[in-house]
Motif scaffolding. Sequence first.
Motif, short mmCIF file in Angstrom:
data_model
loop_
_atom_site.label_atom_id
_atom_site.label_comp_id
_atom_site.label_asym_id
_atom_site.label_seq_id
_atom_site.Cartn_x
_atom_site.Cartn_y
_atom_site.Cartn_z
N GLU A 52 4.82 -29.39 16.73
CA GLU A 52 3.55 -28.67 16.83
C GLU A 52 3.52 -27.50 15.85
N LYS A 53 2.44 -27.40 15.10
CA LYS A 53 2.21 -26.22 14.26
C LYS A 53 0.72 -26.06 14.06
N THR A 54 0.16 -25.13 14.79
CA THR A 54 -1.28 -24.90 14.75
C THR A 54 -1.69 -24.35 13.39
N GLU A 55 -2.72 -24.96 12.81
CA GLU A 55 -3.20 -24.53 11.50
C GLU A 55 -4.04 -23.26 11.64
N LEU A 56 -3.89 -22.38 10.68
CA LEU A 56 -4.70 -21.17 10.64
C LEU A 56 -6.02 -21.46 9.95
N ILE A 83 -6.61 -17.52 5.92
CA ILE A 83 -5.60 -17.67 4.87
C ILE A 83 -6.07 -17.00 3.57
N GLU A 84 -7.36 -17.11 3.27
CA GLU A 84 -7.90 -16.48 2.07
C GLU A 84 -7.81 -14.96 2.17
N LEU A 85 -8.08 -14.44 3.36
CA LEU A 85 -7.95 -12.99 3.57
C LEU A 85 -6.50 -12.54 3.39
N GLU A 86 -5.57 -13.34 3.88
CA GLU A 86 -4.16 -13.02 3.72
C GLU A 86 -3.79 -12.92 2.23
N ALA A 133 -1.46 10.35 -3.24
CA ALA A 133 -1.50 10.50 -1.79
C ALA A 133 -2.39 9.44 -1.16
N GLY A 134 -3.54 9.20 -1.78
CA GLY A 134 -4.48 8.22 -1.24
C GLY A 134 -3.94 6.80 -1.29
N TRP A 135 -3.37 6.41 -2.44
CA TRP A 135 -2.86 5.04 -2.56
C TRP A 135 -1.61 4.84 -1.71
N THR A 136 -0.82 5.87 -1.55
CA THR A 136 0.36 5.76 -0.69
C THR A 136 -0.06 5.59 0.76
N THR A 137 -1.11 6.30 1.17
CA THR A 137 -1.63 6.16 2.53
C THR A 137 -2.17 4.76 2.77
N THR A 138 -2.92 4.25 1.79
CA THR A 138 -3.47 2.89 1.93
C THR A 138 -2.34 1.88 2.07
N LEU A 139 -1.30 2.03 1.25
CA LEU A 139 -0.18 1.08 1.28
C LEU A 139 0.61 1.19 2.58
N ASN A 140 0.91 2.40 3.00
CA ASN A 140 1.79 2.60 4.15
C ASN A 140 1.07 2.64 5.49
N THR A 141 -0.24 2.76 5.45
CA THR A 141 -1.00 2.84 6.71
C THR A 141 -1.97 1.65 6.85
N ASN A 142 -2.99 1.62 6.00
CA ASN A 142 -4.02 0.57 6.14
C ASN A 142 -3.45 -0.83 5.95
N ILE A 143 -2.75 -1.04 4.85
CA ILE A 143 -2.18 -2.36 4.59
C ILE A 143 -1.10 -2.69 5.61
N GLN A 144 -0.39 -1.66 6.08
CA GLN A 144 0.62 -1.87 7.11
C GLN A 144 -0.01 -2.30 8.42
N PHE A 145 -1.19 -1.74 8.74
CA PHE A 145 -1.93 -2.18 9.93
C PHE A 145 -2.25 -3.67 9.83
N ALA A 146 -2.68 -4.09 8.64
CA ALA A 146 -3.00 -5.50 8.43
C ALA A 146 -1.75 -6.36 8.59
N THR A 147 -0.64 -5.88 8.10
CA THR A 147 0.63 -6.61 8.22
C THR A 147 1.01 -6.78 9.70
N LYS A 148 0.83 -5.73 10.48
CA LYS A 148 1.16 -5.80 11.91
C LYS A 148 0.22 -6.77 12.62
N VAL A 204 -9.29 -6.52 10.75
CA VAL A 204 -8.44 -5.50 10.12
C VAL A 204 -8.33 -5.75 8.62
N MET A 205 -8.10 -7.01 8.25
CA MET A 205 -7.94 -7.32 6.82
C MET A 205 -9.24 -7.08 6.06
N LYS A 206 -10.37 -7.45 6.64
CA LYS A 206 -11.65 -7.20 5.98
C LYS A 206 -11.87 -5.71 5.77
N ASN A 207 -11.49 -4.93 6.76
CA ASN A 207 -11.65 -3.48 6.66
C ASN A 207 -10.79 -2.93 5.52
#
Length: 317
Positions: A39-43, A48-51, A184-199, A260-263
Motif C-alpha cells: 500500500e502506498k497512497t498517492e499524493l 506535489i507541484e507545491l512541494e 534578516a528577512g530572508w533568514t526568517t523566511t528560510l528558518n521560519t516560514n519554509i520550516q513551517f511548510a517542512t513541518k 501553508v505552502m501556498k502562503n
Amino acid sequence: MDKFAAFGKNISSTFNSTVSPFAQRSQQYLKEQFGGADEKTELPVDYIELEKRVDALKQVHQKLLAVTSQYSNEAYDYPPNIRESFTDLGRSISEKVTLLSHAKNTSEAQAAITAPPSAKPQPKTFNHAIARASLASSQMLQQTNTTGAEDPLASALEKYALAEEKVGEARLAQDHAIQSRFLAGWTTTLNTNIQFATKARKAVENSRLLLDSTKTAKKSQVIGRGMNPDDETALGEEARAEIEAKEDDFVSHVEEAQGVMKNVLDTPEPLRNLADLIAAQLEYHKKAYEILSELAPEVDQLQVDQESSYRKSREGA
C-alpha cells in the motif's frame, strides 16, 4: 535484493492496533524502502507541484544567503596581502588630518600620524585601507619636501584619503542596511516560514504512512482468515471505520500543508527584501559617485596647475 524485498514484506505481518503510531509509521517506511509495501497512497498532483515550488524557493534562499551573508563580514573586501599595524588602525583619516593641520613641524606631523588610538579600531575595508595608505603616502612626500612649496601629489593624496574614508563609511552603511533589511528577512523566511511548510509536509508523510500501515494491517487480518483482501465486505465495520478515520486525517493534513505552502509561496516578503537589498546597493554607489565626483575636479585642477608650473620651469630653463 530479493532478500530485502522479502524482509520488507514480512515486517510485522501480525501488526495490530496495539502497536504505537510511531512504530506503525516506521514499519511502513521500512517496507517502502525495501520494496515490500503493498500500500502506498498517492499524493494529489497539486500537492506535489507545491512541494517542488517550495523546495525551489528553499534552494533560492540558501544560495543567495550563502553569497550575501558576506555583508555581515566587515572585512569581506579587505586586501589579504597588506599588513597594517595597531597604530595604522588607531585613528580615522579625518582625525589624523585634523591633527596634522595643527602640526608646526615634521616631529609634530609624525606624532599626529602615530597618535594614540581612539576607543574603536578603524574599519578593515578596502576603501579604508586605500585611505590609510594614501594619507601615509601624502605624509612621506610632505616630510621629505624641503622646497617650502606645497607638493601637489601630497595634497591630492590627502584629499583622496578623506574621500575614500567617506566611501568606506558609505559601504559600511550599505552593509548595515542589507543585514537588517535583507539578510534578516530572508533568514526568517528560510528558518521560519519554509520550516513551517517542512513541518506540515512531514505531518502529511506521517499521516500517509499511518494510513497505509493501517490498510496493510487490516488486509493481513483478512488474509489470515482466508478471505479476499480486495473485498471491502471482508473488512469488519470497526476496521473500515478505523481506515476511514485515517483517511480523513490524511486529507486534513494534506489540505493544511497545501495552505501553508501556498502562503509561503505567495508572501511578498522575499521580493520586498530583495528590493531593499537593491536600494541599499544603489544608495551606496550613489554616495560613492557623489564623493568621487566632488573630488575629481579638485585633483584635476592640481594636475593642471602642476603641468603649467612644469612647463614654465622648462621654458625658463
